[in-house]
Design a protein around this motif. Structure first.
Motif, mmCIF file in Angstrom:
data_model
loop_
_atom_site.group_PDB
_atom_site.id
_atom_site.type_symbol
_atom_site.label_atom_id
_atom_site.label_comp_id
_atom_site.label_asym_id
_atom_site.label_seq_id
_atom_site.Cartn_x
_atom_site.Cartn_y
_atom_site.Cartn_z
ATOM 1 N N GLN A 1 0.822 -1.203 0.000
ATOM 2 C CA GLN A 1 0.000 0.000 0.000
ATOM 3 C C GLN A 1 0.862 1.262 0.000
ATOM 4 N N ASN A 2 1.919 1.271 0.800
ATOM 5 C CA ASN A 2 2.785 2.446 0.856
ATOM 6 C C ASN A 2 3.499 2.689 -0.469
ATOM 7 N N MET A 3 3.942 1.618 -1.120
ATOM 8 C CA MET A 3 4.582 1.767 -2.425
ATOM 9 C C MET A 3 3.600 2.346 -3.441
ATOM 10 N N PHE A 4 2.354 1.910 -3.363
ATOM 11 C CA PHE A 4 1.327 2.403 -4.275
ATOM 12 C C PHE A 4 1.076 3.895 -4.047
ATOM 13 N N VAL A 5 0.921 4.304 -2.789
ATOM 14 C CA VAL A 5 0.682 5.720 -2.483
ATOM 15 C C VAL A 5 1.878 6.569 -2.914
ATOM 16 N N LEU A 6 3.095 6.065 -2.685
ATOM 17 C CA LEU A 6 4.292 6.793 -3.094
ATOM 18 C C LEU A 6 4.296 7.017 -4.605
ATOM 19 N N ARG A 7 3.993 5.969 -5.354
ATOM 20 C CA ARG A 7 4.008 6.102 -6.817
ATOM 21 C C ARG A 7 2.939 7.083 -7.297
ATOM 22 N N GLN A 8 1.763 7.037 -6.681
ATOM 23 C CA GLN A 8 0.717 7.981 -7.061
ATOM 24 C C GLN A 8 1.137 9.407 -6.727
ATOM 25 N N GLY A 9 1.819 9.570 -5.596
ATOM 26 C CA GLY A 9 2.289 10.901 -5.225
ATOM 27 C C GLY A 9 3.312 11.432 -6.202
ATOM 28 N N VAL B 1 -0.571 11.450 4.353
ATOM 29 C CA VAL B 1 -0.419 12.804 3.831
ATOM 30 C C VAL B 1 1.055 13.087 3.537
ATOM 31 N N ALA B 2 1.927 12.720 4.468
ATOM 32 C CA ALA B 2 3.363 12.941 4.278
ATOM 33 C C ALA B 2 3.894 12.133 3.099
ATOM 34 N N LEU B 3 3.451 10.890 2.978
ATOM 35 C CA LEU B 3 3.925 10.026 1.904
ATOM 36 C C LEU B 3 3.410 10.490 0.548
ATOM 37 N N GLY B 4 2.112 10.772 0.481
ATOM 38 C CA GLY B 4 1.518 11.151 -0.798
ATOM 39 C C GLY B 4 1.968 12.511 -1.299
ATOM 40 N N PHE B 5 1.941 13.514 -0.409
ATOM 41 C CA PHE B 5 2.285 14.869 -0.835
ATOM 42 C C PHE B 5 3.779 15.153 -0.711
ATOM 43 N N GLY B 6 4.467 14.421 0.156
ATOM 44 C CA GLY B 6 5.909 14.605 0.275
ATOM 45 C C GLY B 6 6.663 14.014 -0.895
ATOM 46 N N ALA B 7 6.008 13.118 -1.641
ATOM 47 C CA ALA B 7 6.661 12.484 -2.785
ATOM 48 C C ALA B 7 7.080 13.507 -3.841
#
Length: 209
Positions: free
Chosen positions: A24-32, A163-169
């Motif tokens: 899930q975290n890898m997915f959110v990172l890529r979307q970000g 929020v940090a993962l998605g927008f910090g990407a």
């Protein structure tokens, strides 16, 4: 236990479980990185995490514990999905023509992206072991008045993380201005998905023998 300590307990336990390199975290990172429907993705992941913790504290974890057959079905479903997504990432990594590294994001529809987010969230058996059962056991052991505060703390931790993962990407956007960086990322995504799928398959096999 005070309200503040109950909140801190929920926040700390949730943070310890969620801050890890998972599907899930890898997915959110890529979307970000792609800036593709990141607001609804972050909102969905945070709200889903909150709902699962609340369900666990309410006692759903006890139901899952006495239904091992349900856990096996979730494990098989999660394995199949991770293999499919891993193969898709591998295809992107080895075929440069399929990469999308533009600053404006990709062309996937919101429904398609949310569908993947739902699968990553609810087809992951670990979410039921960690978020529902472990968090549920910790929160359920508290006095009744403290349980909502525990859930609020857990929800705050997961929201902060997503929020940090998605927008910090976006801070990594300069790195991913080059297609080769996307190929490396997709290679890492594929390796992660295959490794997780292998672990889930091994767990399912062990459960049958």
């Amino acid at each position: 236990m005070s309200l503040s300590s109950s909140f801190a307990s929920g926040f700390g336990l949730s943070a310890a479980l969620i801050v890890a390199i998972g599907a899930q975290n890898m997915f959110v990172l890529r979307q970000g990185l792609r800036r593709e429907h990141i607001v609804p993705i972050v909102m969905f992941c945070a709200l889903a995490d909150l709902a699962l913790v609340a369900a666990g504290v309410a006692g759903i974890g006890q139901v899952l514990a006495i239904l091992p057959g349900l856990a096996q079905v979730l494990t098989l479903g999660g394995t199949a999905f991770l293999l499919w997504y891993g193969l898709d990432a591998l295809r992107r990594a080895i075929a440069p023509g399929t990469l999308v590294a533009d600053a404006g994001g990709g062309n996937a529809t919101l429904a398609a992206v949310l569908g993947r987010a739902v699968a990553f969230t609810f087809l992951n058996p670990h979410v039921y072991l960690d978020t529902v059962m472990l968090m549920g056991a910790a929160g359920g052991a508290l006095p009744g008045a403290m349980r909502p505060v525990f859930v609020a703390g857990a929800g705050t931790a997961s929201t902060t993380w997503f929020v940090a993962l998605g927008f910090g990407a976006r801070l990594l956007r300069p790195v991913f201005a080059r297609p080769v960086a996307w190929r490396i990322l997709d290679g890492l995504v594929a390796a992660t998905m295959f490794a997780l799928a292998g672990l889930l398959a091994a767990r399912a096999w062990a459960g049958w023998h």
